[in-house]
Design a protein around this motif. Structure first.
Motif, short mmCIF file in Angstrom:
data_model
loop_
_atom_site.label_atom_id
_atom_site.label_comp_id
_atom_site.label_asym_id
_atom_site.label_seq_id
_atom_site.Cartn_x
_atom_site.Cartn_y
_atom_site.Cartn_z
N SER A 50 -79.82 73.36 51.62
CA SER A 50 -80.06 72.09 51.06
C SER A 50 -81.87 71.72 51.28
CB SER A 50 -79.30 71.63 52.30
OG SER A 50 -80.26 70.70 52.36
N ASP A 89 -80.61 74.57 46.76
CA ASP A 89 -80.93 73.33 46.05
C ASP A 89 -82.48 73.92 45.60
OD1 ASP A 89 -81.96 70.64 45.37
OD2 ASP A 89 -81.75 70.39 47.74
N ARG A 161 -77.94 69.46 37.80
CA ARG A 161 -77.90 67.77 38.81
C ARG A 161 -78.79 66.93 38.05
NH1 ARG A 161 -80.14 66.76 45.04
NH2 ARG A 161 -80.94 64.48 44.07
#
Ligand SMILES: C[C@](O)(C(=O)O)[C@H](CC(=O)O)C(=O)O
Ligand SMILES: [Mg+2]
Length: 297
Positions: A50, A89, A161
């Motif tokens: 993350s 990410d 995303r």
């Protein structure tokens, strides 16, 4: 001993094969390399790396302050400690489309199985906060095209995303998701869905894997794996959860020292030395050199 024995190429192929089964894959966020070992030990399907955790770990807010070098270094440290595939990410890709291409190659070299690039403007912020802004479709598409054309391993999963839901609604999110799939995205991460029907609507609109972000204190309810699987979600992440749990326990421990003058009452909550050594595979080091593990725990 030392690191995972599965190669990055094998992990990518494994992730592709796992996605092809249609089963829901569960990826808790590894807040450090050791927690990736725990995630593997507990039988999960992969680890999530993350951006919010990498930032928080450095004591920084998640507003695009971390660099590609920092993210790649952490992604490599975590990925090499597990045989599971990792999904990292990559925020907005760290710049213009050409930077996105370099980001993809750098993260590929770090050994990740997949990464996601979002359509927020820089400086980005957590997808579950208000006040976000997104780039236009043309820019978002260019980022994904650049990402897809840069990878050398065709199995590296390029996930797009979109953060547009919070600004323009679910219809816009579906339109954008379709455009990103057409641009070559292998999977879609629709950020900040309001409810299960929205996940379901995205799922129906496209035919690549869809990810659900079950981050706590955010915009989405914390749906169960059963609920997510029932609407056809393919990957669920718990991005910051292990860090939140660990930091919650750390706070309570520090309060206990203040209140009780000792941590004796907290010992039952702690991971034991023996369990830690098991996760570290201490015994294998001893097999390598029998002078290493010559004590009892
Ligand atoms: C998934 C996410 O991008 C992350 O960096 O982990 C964050 C998580 C969070 O801040 O809760 C997000 O933007 O949702
Ligand atoms: Mg993030």
């Amino acid at each position: 001993m030392l690191y995972a024995t599965t190669t990055a190429a094998e992990k990518r192929a494994n992730l592709r094969a796992a996605l092809a089964t249609g089963e829901l894959l569960r990826l808790p966020g590894a807040f450090n390399p050791l927690s990736a070992r725990l995630i593997q030990d507990k039988g999960f399907d992969g680890v999530y790396i993350s951006g919010a955790v990498i930032s928080a770990d450095l004591g920084l807010p998640d507003i695009g302050l971390t660099t590609l070098t920092e993210v790649a270094a952490r992604a490599q440290q975590i990925s090499r400690m597990t045989d599971l595939p990792s999904l990292v990410d990559a925020d907005t890709g760290f710049g213009e489309p050409m930077n996105v291409a370099r980001t993809v190659q750098t993260l590929e070299d770090a050994g990740v199985a997949g990464l996601h690039i979002e359509d927020q403007v820089n400086p980005k912020r957590c997808g579950h906060l208000d006040g976000k802004a997104v780039v236009d479709s043309d820019t978002a598409i260019k980022r994904i095209r650049a990402a897809v054309s840069a990878r050398r391993d065709p199995n590296l999963l390029i996930m797009a995303r979109t953060d547009i839901r919070a600004l323009d609604g679910i219809g816009a999110a579906i339109d954008r998701a379709k455009q990103l799939v057409d641009a070559g995205a292998d999977a879609i991460f629709p950020e900040a869905m309001a409810d299960l029907t929205e996940f379901e609507a995205v799922r129906r609109a496209i035919d690549v894997p869809v990810l659900a972000n079950m981050t706590e204190f955010g915009k989405s309810e914390l749906f169960t794996t059963r609920q997510l699987a029932d609407v056809g979600i393919n990957i669920v992440i718990y991005p910051v959860s292990l860090l939140r749990l660990a930091m919650g326990a750390a706070e309570r421990g520090l309060d206990t020292i203040n209140a009780e003058g000792s941590l004796a009452s907290r010992v039952p909550d702690m991971q034991t030395r023996a369990r830690l050594y098991e996760l570290l595979d201490y015994e294998s080091y001893n097999a390598f050199d029998s002078s290493v593990f010559n004590f009892t725990v």
